[in-house]
Design a protein around this motif. Structure first.
Motif, PDB file in Angstrom:
ATOM      1  N   UNK A  34       0.831  -1.194   0.000  1.00  0.00           N
ATOM      2  CA  UNK A  34       0.000   0.000   0.000  1.00  0.00           C
ATOM      3  C   UNK A  34       0.863   1.239   0.000  1.00  0.00           C
ATOM      4  N   UNK A  35       0.214   2.397   0.248  1.00  0.00           N
ATOM      5  CA  UNK A  35       0.995   3.619   0.374  1.00  0.00           C
ATOM      6  C   UNK A  35       1.016   4.047   1.833  1.00  0.00           C
ATOM      7  N   UNK A  36       1.533   5.244   2.124  1.00  0.00           N
ATOM      8  CA  UNK A  36       1.932   5.568   3.500  1.00  0.00           C
ATOM      9  C   UNK A  36       0.817   5.382   4.517  1.00  0.00           C
ATOM     10  N   UNK A  37      -0.391   5.821   4.197  1.00  0.00           N
ATOM     11  CA  UNK A  37      -1.480   5.744   5.163  1.00  0.00           C
ATOM     12  C   UNK A  37      -1.786   4.289   5.522  1.00  0.00           C
ATOM     13  N   UNK A  38      -1.711   3.434   4.532  1.00  0.00           N
ATOM     14  CA  UNK A  38      -1.987   2.018   4.764  1.00  0.00           C
ATOM     15  C   UNK A  38      -0.833   1.333   5.486  1.00  0.00           C
ATOM     16  N   UNK A  39       0.382   1.531   4.999  1.00  0.00           N
ATOM     17  CA  UNK A  39       1.530   0.817   5.560  1.00  0.00           C
ATOM     18  C   UNK A  39       1.833   1.258   6.986  1.00  0.00           C
ATOM     19  N   UNK A  40       1.957   2.563   7.189  1.00  0.00           N
ATOM     20  CA  UNK A  40       2.251   3.031   8.542  1.00  0.00           C
ATOM     21  C   UNK A  40       1.041   2.897   9.464  1.00  0.00           C
ATOM     22  N   UNK A  41      -0.162   3.011   8.914  1.00  0.00           N
ATOM     23  CA  UNK A  41      -1.349   2.800   9.745  1.00  0.00           C
ATOM     24  C   UNK A  41      -1.428   1.382  10.259  1.00  0.00           C
ATOM     25  N   UNK A  42      -1.160   0.416   9.388  1.00  0.00           N
ATOM     26  CA  UNK A  42      -1.183  -0.988   9.801  1.00  0.00           C
ATOM     27  C   UNK A  42      -0.038  -1.302  10.755  1.00  0.00           C
ATOM     28  N   UNK A  43       1.166  -0.781  10.449  1.00  0.00           N
ATOM     29  CA  UNK A  43       2.318  -1.059  11.302  1.00  0.00           C
ATOM     30  C   UNK A  43       2.120  -0.474  12.693  1.00  0.00           C
ATOM     31  N   UNK A  44       1.495   0.691  12.784  1.00  0.00           N
ATOM     32  CA  UNK A  44       1.199   1.279  14.090  1.00  0.00           C
ATOM     33  C   UNK A  44       0.287   0.372  14.911  1.00  0.00           C
ATOM     34  N   UNK A  45      -0.728  -0.197  14.259  1.00  0.00           N
ATOM     35  CA  UNK A  45      -1.633  -1.104  14.968  1.00  0.00           C
ATOM     36  C   UNK A  45      -0.893  -2.340  15.465  1.00  0.00           C
ATOM     37  N   UNK A  46       0.010  -2.871  14.639  1.00  0.00           N
ATOM     38  CA  UNK A  46       0.806  -4.018  15.060  1.00  0.00           C
ATOM     39  C   UNK A  46       1.691  -3.663  16.249  1.00  0.00           C
ATOM     40  N   UNK A  47       2.401  -2.556  16.155  1.00  0.00           N
ATOM     41  CA  UNK A  47       3.304  -2.167  17.236  1.00  0.00           C
ATOM     42  C   UNK A  47       2.545  -1.964  18.547  1.00  0.00           C
ATOM     43  N   UNK A  48       1.398  -1.309  18.478  1.00  0.00           N
ATOM     44  CA  UNK A  48       0.606  -1.099  19.695  1.00  0.00           C
ATOM     45  C   UNK A  48       0.151  -2.424  20.287  1.00  0.00           C
TER      46      UNK A  48
END
Length: 264
Positions: free
Chosen positions: A68-82
Protein backbone atom coordinates in the motif's frame (compact mmCIF):
# COMPACT_ATOMS: atom_id res chain seq x y z
CA UNK A 1 -5.59 -5.67 17.04
CA UNK A 2 -5.60 -8.85 19.15
CA UNK A 3 -2.51 -10.98 19.61
CA UNK A 4 -3.68 -13.72 17.22
CA UNK A 5 -3.98 -11.15 14.45
CA UNK A 6 -0.64 -9.66 15.46
CA UNK A 7 0.98 -13.07 15.16
CA UNK A 8 -0.46 -13.50 11.65
CA UNK A 9 0.90 -10.07 10.76
CA UNK A 10 4.32 -11.01 12.17
CA UNK A 11 4.25 -14.19 10.10
CA UNK A 12 3.52 -12.04 7.03
CA UNK A 13 6.81 -10.18 7.55
CA UNK A 14 8.78 -13.24 8.67
CA UNK A 15 9.11 -12.16 12.31
CA UNK A 16 8.26 -13.45 15.75
CA UNK A 17 6.61 -11.59 18.59
CA UNK A 18 9.43 -9.99 20.61
CA UNK A 19 9.78 -10.97 24.25
CA UNK A 20 10.46 -7.34 25.15
CA UNK A 21 9.24 -4.40 23.02
CA UNK A 22 12.61 -2.64 22.94
CA UNK A 23 14.69 -0.71 20.40
CA UNK A 24 16.49 -3.78 19.06
CA UNK A 25 13.19 -5.56 18.33
CA UNK A 26 11.79 -2.39 16.74
CA UNK A 27 14.76 -2.23 14.36
CA UNK A 28 14.26 -5.84 13.35
CA UNK A 29 10.52 -5.42 12.81
CA UNK A 30 11.08 -2.27 10.75
CA UNK A 31 13.64 -3.98 8.51
CA UNK A 32 11.50 -7.04 7.97
CA UNK A 33 8.46 -4.91 7.16
CA UNK A 34 10.14 -2.84 4.43
CA UNK A 35 11.64 -5.99 2.90
CA UNK A 36 8.37 -7.97 2.94
CA UNK A 37 5.53 -5.47 2.38
CA UNK A 38 5.86 -3.36 -0.77
CA UNK A 39 5.13 0.29 -1.25
CA UNK A 40 2.58 0.17 -4.07
CA UNK A 41 -0.31 2.06 -5.64
CA UNK A 42 -2.00 -0.84 -7.42
CA UNK A 43 -5.33 -0.42 -5.62
CA UNK A 44 -5.46 3.17 -6.85
CA UNK A 45 -4.71 2.46 -10.52
CA UNK A 46 -6.99 -0.59 -10.52
CA UNK A 47 -9.90 1.36 -9.02
CA UNK A 48 -10.06 -0.64 -5.79
CA UNK A 49 -11.36 1.16 -2.70
CA UNK A 50 -8.75 2.46 -0.25
CA UNK A 51 -9.93 2.11 3.36
CA UNK A 52 -7.96 2.99 6.50
CA UNK A 53 -9.90 1.13 9.18
CA UNK A 54 -7.91 -1.57 10.93
CA UNK A 55 -9.91 -4.51 9.58
CA UNK A 56 -9.42 -3.36 5.99
CA UNK A 57 -5.70 -2.78 6.48
CA UNK A 58 -5.21 -6.21 8.04
CA UNK A 59 -7.21 -7.87 5.30
CA UNK A 60 -5.17 -6.21 2.57
CA UNK A 61 -1.66 -6.50 4.02
CA UNK A 62 -1.91 -9.68 6.07
CA UNK A 63 -4.58 -11.85 4.45
CA UNK A 64 -4.24 -10.74 0.82
CA UNK A 65 -0.47 -10.23 1.20
CA UNK A 66 -0.50 -6.88 -0.55
CA UNK A 67 1.23 -3.57 0.12
CA UNK A 68 0.00 0.00 0.00
CA UNK A 69 0.99 3.62 0.37
CA UNK A 70 1.93 5.57 3.50
CA UNK A 71 -1.48 5.74 5.16
CA UNK A 72 -1.99 2.02 4.76
CA UNK A 73 1.53 0.82 5.56
CA UNK A 74 2.25 3.03 8.54
CA UNK A 75 -1.35 2.80 9.75
CA UNK A 76 -1.18 -0.99 9.80
CA UNK A 77 2.32 -1.06 11.30
CA UNK A 78 1.20 1.28 14.09
CA UNK A 79 -1.63 -1.10 14.97
CA UNK A 80 0.81 -4.02 15.06
CA UNK A 81 3.30 -2.17 17.24
CA UNK A 82 0.61 -1.10 19.69
CA UNK A 83 -0.71 -4.67 19.91
CA UNK A 84 2.69 -6.05 20.94
CA UNK A 85 3.38 -3.41 23.55
CA UNK A 86 4.92 -0.34 21.92
CA UNK A 87 3.91 3.23 22.74
CA UNK A 88 3.26 4.56 19.23
CA UNK A 89 1.61 7.66 17.85
CA UNK A 90 0.62 8.73 14.35
CA UNK A 91 2.20 11.94 13.03
CA UNK A 92 1.02 14.18 10.22
CA UNK A 93 3.77 15.23 7.83
CA UNK A 94 4.28 17.59 4.90
CA UNK A 95 6.45 16.51 1.97
CA UNK A 96 9.17 18.70 0.45
CA UNK A 97 8.90 19.29 -3.28
CA UNK A 98 11.92 19.55 -5.56
CA UNK A 99 11.70 23.35 -5.29
CA UNK A 100 11.79 23.19 -1.48
CA UNK A 101 8.13 24.01 -0.93
CA UNK A 102 6.03 21.94 1.46
CA UNK A 103 2.78 20.15 0.73
CA UNK A 104 -0.03 20.50 3.29
CA UNK A 105 0.06 18.54 6.54
CA UNK A 106 -1.47 15.06 6.31
CA UNK A 107 0.16 14.54 2.90
CA UNK A 108 2.23 11.86 4.64
CA UNK A 109 1.74 9.66 7.70
CA UNK A 110 4.77 8.83 9.86
CA UNK A 111 5.08 7.26 13.31
CA UNK A 112 6.75 8.10 16.61
CA UNK A 113 7.63 5.34 19.08
CA UNK A 114 8.52 6.21 22.69
CA UNK A 115 11.11 3.98 24.35
CA UNK A 116 14.15 5.02 26.35
CA UNK A 117 14.56 7.35 23.38
CA UNK A 118 12.08 8.58 20.80
CA UNK A 119 12.18 6.98 17.35
CA UNK A 120 10.77 8.10 14.02
CA UNK A 121 9.35 5.01 12.35
CA UNK A 122 8.39 4.99 8.68
CA UNK A 123 7.72 1.92 6.54
CA UNK A 124 5.62 3.87 4.04
CA UNK A 125 7.76 6.46 2.25
CA UNK A 126 9.08 4.35 -0.59
CA UNK A 127 12.87 4.24 -0.83
CA UNK A 128 13.37 5.48 2.70
CA UNK A 129 15.03 4.08 5.82
CA UNK A 130 15.61 0.41 6.50
CA UNK A 131 15.68 1.12 10.24
CA UNK A 132 13.97 3.61 12.57
CA UNK A 133 15.60 7.00 13.13
CA UNK A 134 16.44 8.39 16.56
CA UNK A 135 14.16 11.41 16.87
CA UNK A 136 16.45 13.50 19.10
CA UNK A 137 19.85 12.54 17.71
CA UNK A 138 21.69 15.63 16.35
CA UNK A 139 24.18 13.80 14.13
CA UNK A 140 23.90 11.92 10.86
CA UNK A 141 22.37 8.44 11.11
CA UNK A 142 23.76 5.94 8.64
CA UNK A 143 21.34 3.48 7.07
CA UNK A 144 21.48 1.09 4.09
CA UNK A 145 19.27 3.62 2.27
CA UNK A 146 21.62 6.57 2.88
CA UNK A 147 22.68 9.12 5.46
CA UNK A 148 19.79 10.65 7.41
CA UNK A 149 19.46 13.74 9.57
CA UNK A 150 16.58 14.64 11.86
CA UNK A 151 16.69 18.37 12.53
CA UNK A 152 14.46 20.73 14.48
CA UNK A 153 11.98 22.84 12.52
CA UNK A 154 9.61 25.65 13.61
CA UNK A 155 6.77 24.87 16.00
CA UNK A 156 8.32 21.71 17.43
CA UNK A 157 8.29 19.98 14.04
CA UNK A 158 11.25 18.01 12.70
CA UNK A 159 12.64 17.76 9.20
CA UNK A 160 13.96 14.46 7.86
CA UNK A 161 16.82 14.73 5.37
CA UNK A 162 18.19 11.91 3.23
CA UNK A 163 21.71 12.42 1.86
CA UNK A 164 21.31 16.14 2.54
CA UNK A 165 17.98 16.46 0.71
CA UNK A 166 14.89 17.42 2.79
CA UNK A 167 12.23 14.71 2.53
CA UNK A 168 9.41 15.67 4.87
CA UNK A 169 8.48 17.69 7.96
CA UNK A 170 6.65 15.85 10.76
CA UNK A 171 4.47 17.48 13.42
CA UNK A 172 4.76 16.45 17.09
CA UNK A 173 1.03 16.11 17.78
CA UNK A 174 -0.54 12.65 17.94
CA UNK A 175 -3.22 12.05 15.31
CA UNK A 176 -5.92 9.46 14.61
CA UNK A 177 -5.98 7.36 11.48
CA UNK A 178 -9.32 8.96 10.54
CA UNK A 179 -7.56 12.35 10.39
CA UNK A 180 -5.80 11.17 7.24
CA UNK A 181 -8.89 9.92 5.40
CA UNK A 182 -9.47 13.07 3.35
CA UNK A 183 -5.93 13.16 1.99
CA UNK A 184 -5.92 9.42 1.33
CA UNK A 185 -9.12 9.89 -0.68
CA UNK A 186 -7.54 12.80 -2.63
CA UNK A 187 -4.44 10.79 -3.50
CA UNK A 188 -6.60 7.86 -4.62
CA UNK A 189 -9.12 9.92 -6.59
CA UNK A 190 -7.72 13.21 -7.90
CA UNK A 191 -6.43 13.39 -11.49
CA UNK A 192 -3.63 15.57 -10.05
CA UNK A 193 -2.40 12.82 -7.74
CA UNK A 194 0.95 11.34 -8.80
CA UNK A 195 -0.26 8.00 -7.47
CA UNK A 196 -2.64 7.81 -10.44
CA UNK A 197 0.09 8.22 -13.06
CA UNK A 198 0.67 4.48 -13.49
CA UNK A 199 1.31 1.29 -11.54
CA UNK A 200 4.36 1.08 -9.32
CA UNK A 201 5.47 -1.44 -6.74
CA UNK A 202 8.69 -1.38 -4.74
CA UNK A 203 10.35 -2.95 -1.71
CA UNK A 204 13.72 -3.07 -0.05
CA UNK A 205 15.86 -6.18 -0.33
CA UNK A 206 18.80 -7.37 1.72
CA UNK A 207 21.15 -5.95 -0.93
CA UNK A 208 19.25 -2.96 -2.30
CA UNK A 209 15.82 -2.48 -3.84
CA UNK A 210 13.51 -3.89 -6.49
CA UNK A 211 10.85 -1.82 -8.26
CA UNK A 212 8.34 -2.36 -11.04
CA UNK A 213 7.16 0.92 -12.55
CA UNK A 214 4.81 0.45 -15.45
CA UNK A 215 6.64 -1.89 -17.81
CA UNK A 216 10.10 -1.34 -16.27
CA UNK A 217 11.86 -3.57 -13.77
CA UNK A 218 14.47 -1.63 -11.77
CA UNK A 219 16.88 -3.52 -9.53
CA UNK A 220 19.61 -2.09 -7.32
CA UNK A 221 22.10 -4.60 -5.91
CA UNK A 222 24.97 -3.33 -3.75
CA UNK A 223 24.68 0.07 -5.39
CA UNK A 224 24.57 -1.21 -8.98
CA UNK A 225 21.35 -0.23 -10.78
CA UNK A 226 19.92 -2.10 -13.74
CA UNK A 227 16.72 -1.39 -15.65
CA UNK A 228 14.89 -3.88 -17.84
CA UNK A 229 11.88 -3.29 -20.07
CA UNK A 230 9.20 -5.92 -19.59
CA UNK A 231 8.06 -6.30 -23.16
CA UNK A 232 5.07 -8.64 -22.74
CA UNK A 233 2.22 -9.27 -20.34
CA UNK A 234 3.82 -12.58 -19.47
CA UNK A 235 7.07 -10.89 -18.43
CA UNK A 236 5.20 -8.39 -16.24
CA UNK A 237 3.18 -11.17 -14.62
CA UNK A 238 6.32 -13.21 -13.94
CA UNK A 239 8.13 -10.20 -12.45
CA UNK A 240 5.28 -9.42 -10.02
CA UNK A 241 5.09 -13.05 -8.97
CA UNK A 242 8.86 -13.41 -8.56
CA UNK A 243 9.66 -10.18 -6.74
CA UNK A 244 6.44 -9.55 -4.82
CA UNK A 245 4.75 -12.97 -4.74
CA UNK A 246 1.54 -11.46 -6.00
CA UNK A 247 -1.14 -13.86 -7.08
CA UNK A 248 -1.48 -14.42 -10.79
CA UNK A 249 -4.93 -12.83 -10.93
CA UNK A 250 -3.64 -9.53 -9.54
CA UNK A 251 -0.53 -9.60 -11.73
CA UNK A 252 -2.70 -10.17 -14.79
CA UNK A 253 -4.89 -7.18 -13.93
CA UNK A 254 -1.82 -4.97 -13.53
CA UNK A 255 -0.18 -6.21 -16.72
CA UNK A 256 -3.34 -5.22 -18.58
CA UNK A 257 -2.45 -1.58 -17.76
CA UNK A 258 0.75 -1.82 -19.85
CA UNK A 259 0.81 0.77 -22.64
CA UNK A 260 -0.01 -0.87 -25.96
CA UNK A 261 1.96 -0.21 -29.10
CA UNK A 262 -0.37 0.40 -32.07
CA UNK A 263 -0.22 -2.34 -34.68
CA UNK A 264 -1.18 -0.11 -37.59
Amino acid sequence: MDLDTADRYLDRIGARRPGVPDAAALRELHRRHVEAVPFENLSIVLGEPVALDEDSLVDKIVHRRRGGFCYELNGAFAALLAAIGYDVRLLAASVFGEDGTLTPAFDHLALLVELDERYLVDVGFGAHTTYPLRRDWPEAQEDPAGSFLVVDAPGGDVDVLQDGVPQYRAEPRARRITDFARFAWWHASSPESHFRSGPRCSRATGSGRVTIRGDRLIETVHGERTETTLATDEEILAAYEKHFRFRAELAERVSALRPRVPTC
